[in-house]
Motif scaffolding. Structure first.
Motif, mmCIF file in Angstrom:
data_model
loop_
_atom_site.group_PDB
_atom_site.id
_atom_site.type_symbol
_atom_site.label_atom_id
_atom_site.label_comp_id
_atom_site.label_asym_id
_atom_site.label_seq_id
_atom_site.Cartn_x
_atom_site.Cartn_y
_atom_site.Cartn_z
ATOM 1 N N UNK A 147 34.743 39.424 60.849
ATOM 2 C CA UNK A 147 33.328 39.026 60.740
ATOM 3 C C UNK A 147 32.444 40.261 60.739
ATOM 4 N N UNK A 148 32.753 41.241 61.573
ATOM 5 C CA UNK A 148 31.966 42.477 61.612
ATOM 6 C C UNK A 148 32.069 43.215 60.284
ATOM 7 N N UNK A 149 33.303 43.253 59.718
ATOM 8 C CA UNK A 149 33.483 43.907 58.433
ATOM 9 C C UNK A 149 32.726 43.157 57.337
ATOM 10 N N UNK A 150 32.768 41.834 57.396
ATOM 11 C CA UNK A 150 32.062 41.028 56.391
ATOM 12 C C UNK A 150 30.553 41.264 56.492
ATOM 13 N N UNK A 151 30.041 41.355 57.725
ATOM 14 C CA UNK A 151 28.611 41.604 57.913
ATOM 15 C C UNK A 151 28.232 42.969 57.337
ATOM 16 N N UNK A 152 29.034 43.980 57.617
ATOM 17 C CA UNK A 152 28.765 45.325 57.104
ATOM 18 C C UNK A 152 28.805 45.327 55.577
ATOM 19 N N UNK A 153 29.779 44.632 55.028
ATOM 20 C CA UNK A 153 29.907 44.572 53.567
ATOM 21 C C UNK A 153 28.706 43.849 52.956
ATOM 22 N N UNK A 154 28.256 42.785 53.591
ATOM 23 C CA UNK A 154 27.105 42.036 53.083
ATOM 24 C C UNK A 154 25.838 42.882 53.137
ATOM 25 N N UNK A 155 25.634 43.613 54.243
ATOM 26 C CA UNK A 155 24.467 44.475 54.357
ATOM 27 C C UNK A 155 24.487 45.585 53.317
ATOM 28 N N UNK A 156 25.643 46.172 53.131
ATOM 29 C CA UNK A 156 25.789 47.231 52.141
ATOM 30 C C UNK A 156 25.510 46.706 50.733
ATOM 31 N N UNK A 157 26.048 45.533 50.429
ATOM 32 C CA UNK A 157 25.834 44.938 49.109
ATOM 33 C C UNK A 157 24.358 44.591 48.920
ATOM 34 N N UNK A 158 23.715 44.072 49.969
ATOM 35 C CA UNK A 158 22.303 43.717 49.870
ATOM 36 C C UNK A 158 21.449 44.967 49.654
ATOM 37 N N UNK A 159 21.747 46.046 50.387
ATOM 38 C CA UNK A 159 21.003 47.289 50.206
ATOM 39 C C UNK A 159 21.165 47.819 48.787
ATOM 40 N N UNK A 160 22.388 47.730 48.282
ATOM 41 C CA UNK A 160 22.649 48.212 46.930
ATOM 42 C C UNK A 160 21.900 47.369 45.895
ATOM 43 N N UNK A 161 21.885 46.054 46.078
ATOM 44 C CA UNK A 161 21.181 45.164 45.139
ATOM 45 C C UNK A 161 19.670 45.410 45.189
ATOM 46 N N UNK A 162 19.144 45.633 46.402
ATOM 47 C CA UNK A 162 17.701 45.889 46.535
ATOM 48 C C UNK A 162 17.353 47.205 45.850
ATOM 49 N N UNK A 163 18.153 48.225 46.054
ATOM 50 C CA UNK A 163 17.904 49.516 45.404
ATOM 51 C C UNK A 163 17.986 49.377 43.893
ATOM 52 N N UNK A 164 18.976 48.630 43.419
ATOM 53 C CA UNK A 164 19.128 48.408 41.977
ATOM 54 C C UNK A 164 17.916 47.680 41.412
ATOM 55 N N UNK A 165 17.430 46.664 42.130
ATOM 56 C CA UNK A 165 16.255 45.913 41.676
ATOM 57 C C UNK A 165 15.019 46.822 41.646
ATOM 58 N N UNK A 166 14.866 47.680 42.624
ATOM 59 C CA UNK A 166 13.722 48.585 42.658
ATOM 60 C C UNK A 166 13.797 49.610 41.534
#
Length: 188
Positions: free
Chosen positions: A30-49
């Motif tokens: 679960x901790x790894x999944x949370x880290x992966x989700x946060x990383x993916x979200x940060x990457x998507x936000x940066x890509x959108x910007x």
């Protein structure tokens, strides 16, 4: 019945043990999944910007270069159509001279009004100062008259008291209580 109860307790304990083991395995996942989700979200936000910034810049340039000039010319044409004054070719070229003469006339009128009001103000201030000095002297005279009247009254009361006190004084030199209260009443 005891056996069934014992078997139920053993089954419960086994289920609790299995749940604890599963939790131990799922916790790190679960901790790894949370880290992966946060990383993916940060990457998507940066890509959108990164995508949105040039789009907004291009839109701003389009508005500035294409839309604004068109809108400005439309507003200018509408203002020309609404203006009730005649076109510039028909207007007289003498308006600067007319404006100069109007300004000079207004300036002369303003200067005359200034001089008149300053003279009136000076006269009014002189009258006000004179009135104030008369008022002060009248008040001083009235106050002096009141003080002299009160002083004369006090003097006459003192004389009256001294005359009344002389014939009726006792051995100590003081009058009776009734006389002292009457004199006190007369003084006030």
């Amino acid at each position: 019945m005891r056996l069934a109860k014992h078997q139920a307790m053993v089954a419960r304990d086994q289920a609790m043990l299995q749940i604890a083991r599963a939790a131990e395995r799922v916790g790190p996942m679960a901790a790894q999944a949370r880290e992966a989700a946060l990383s993916a979200a940060d990457e998507k936000i940066s890509e959108a910007r990164r995508w949105a910034a040039p789009q907004l810049d291009a839109a701003a340039h389009t508005v500035e270069q294409q839309l604004a000039p068109r809108l400005s010319s439309m507003l200018s044409q509408a203002a020309t159509k609404l203006d009730p004054s005649p076109p510039a070719s028909v207007r007289s070229r003498n308006w600067p001279m007319l404006l100069l003469l109007t300004g000079l006339a207004a300036g002369a009128a303003g200067f005359a009004m200034y001089r008149k009001s300053s003279d009136q103000w000076t006269a009014t201030m002189k009258d006000s100062a004179s009135d104030a000095s008369h008022w002060v002297s009248d008040k001083a005279k009235t106050a002096a008259d009141k003080v002299s009247g009160v002083a004369g009254g006090v003097k006459s009361k003192a004389e009256e008291f001294s005359h009344k006190a002389e014939p009726t004084t006792g051995v100590t030199g003081q009058g009776t209580d009734a006389e002292r209260s009457e004199v006190t009443r007369n003084m006030t």
